[in-house]
Scaffold this motif. Sequence first.
Motif, short mmCIF file in Angstrom:
data_model
loop_
_atom_site.label_atom_id
_atom_site.label_comp_id
_atom_site.label_asym_id
_atom_site.label_seq_id
_atom_site.Cartn_x
_atom_site.Cartn_y
_atom_site.Cartn_z
N CYS A 175 0.77 -1.12 -0.02
CA CYS A 175 -0.14 -0.05 0.07
C CYS A 175 0.84 1.25 -0.02
N PRO A 176 0.75 2.10 -0.90
CA PRO A 176 1.59 3.27 -1.10
C PRO A 176 1.22 4.14 0.03
N VAL A 218 -1.48 -3.88 5.30
CA VAL A 218 -2.73 -4.57 4.70
C VAL A 218 -3.03 -5.76 5.12
N CYS A 235 -7.03 1.09 -5.23
CA CYS A 235 -6.31 0.23 -4.23
C CYS A 235 -5.26 -0.32 -5.25
N ALA A 236 -3.89 0.19 -4.67
CA ALA A 236 -2.78 -0.40 -5.33
C ALA A 236 -2.30 -1.90 -5.19
N VAL A 237 -3.09 -2.47 -4.21
CA VAL A 237 -2.69 -3.73 -3.65
C VAL A 237 -3.34 -4.96 -4.37
N VAL A 274 -10.02 -3.95 3.88
CA VAL A 274 -9.37 -2.85 4.79
C VAL A 274 -10.46 -1.95 5.32
S1 SF4 Z 1 -7.29 1.57 -1.01
FE1 SF4 Z 1 -5.61 0.13 -1.36
S2 SF4 Z 1 -3.99 1.48 -1.95
FE2 SF4 Z 1 -5.46 2.84 -1.19
S3 SF4 Z 1 -5.06 3.23 0.96
FE3 SF4 Z 1 -6.62 1.40 0.92
S4 SF4 Z 1 -5.24 -0.25 1.02
FE4 SF4 Z 1 -3.84 1.24 0.37
#
Ligand code: SF4
Length: 376
Positions: free
Chosen positions: A307-308, A313, A354-356, A368
């Motif tokens: 996660c940036p 996570v 989400c980048a994950v 999350v």
């Molecule tokens: S959506 Fe995904 S990338 Fe964005 S803050 Fe939540 S866990 Fe991190």
Amino acid sequence: MSTAVGTMGLGASCSTRQAGALGRSGGRADTPSRSETLPRRVLGRSKRPVSLLGFGVLHVQDAALYQRAVDRGINYFHFVEDRNTRKMLAPDAHNLAAFSALRAVRPQLVISYMTVERESKAVMREDLDRFLGASGFETLDLWYVCCPSPEQWNDFCEVFLEARRAGKVRCAAISTHRLAEDMDRLTAPESPIDVVMLTYNYTSSTEDRERVTRLSGAGLGVVPMKPLAGRFYEATTDRPDACLRWLAADPRVHSLPVAMQNAAQLDQNVAALQTPLSDEDQRLLTASLSHVSSRFCRMCGACDGACPHGLAVSDLVSVAMYREGYQDPGLARCQLEAIPTSRRRRSCHECARCAVVCPHGVAVRDRVRVAQELMA
Ligand code: SF4
Ligand code: SF4
């Protein structure tokens, strides 16, 4: 350590919540039927015959429950206790009821204990001695270490061989969430490990099923954790026992240690294993896959650091599993509060997308968000 009901242990990630009982039943149960039997399987090269249903001991202070489990044919009892557990429970609330009930029939049993605290050889030695002292068991049949790193693996093998020479333990075992990485170590001819506890259930990938074949071929005992796939399956059916039957139908699986908190759960789990896996079971399991796979975290850790925005996570996804799957908001909150504030506070609502990407198909942002709702 997770069956039609229940989960295993408090605190640590892999050692806990591995079992459970079918459904969420509680209350009283009738006198057990003697017509039901639990098969036994030889636990790989440990050569110990273990009941197909094991008992994940969860600090339940009811000696009669453990006696009933023995009467129902369970001979495999699995204990886990870690630093978090000890902090959360008063000293007299640990496993005293189980210890006193099981000591009386100790020669008939296979007892395992999972060391979660593994940061040094001294800590592992101390943990084993603490368990043996508290339980009054002279010897442990199976000593597990929870998800060791390669360095911790070497340390464990050394302290295990030392403990075996001293007559404290008989066989060595590990639990793992990273089976692919551990395969070569597990199957090496010189490995002292006899048994492996791994995330394995009807949602497991083809690759993991092939790995189980390889473990079995190497003679290792195979003990699944999270047999109920985080109990998300229960949201899709009123017949959660199909998960257990799916595993029982696999001859490479030796025992299903399930956390049970009362006689009704125990009886339900024993009953679940009295019938073979049916076509209807298979249909229900298949129908549940998309619901379960987007929620059930294998705790592989592949998303750690992805996660940036710095959210923890995998820990947050795990919190969501305790909240929604196991339906234990108290434990979910406890796990949440163990995450550093800076790694749980930021809301995903502030993030464009989400980048994950979870290799197992977990809908990370959704999970999350479920965890973050506990902070509201
Ligand atoms: S959506 Fe995904 S990338 Fe964005 S803050 Fe939540 S866990 Fe991190
Ligand atoms: S969310 Fe996916 S990648 Fe992350 S720990 Fe769970 S299974 Fe592994």
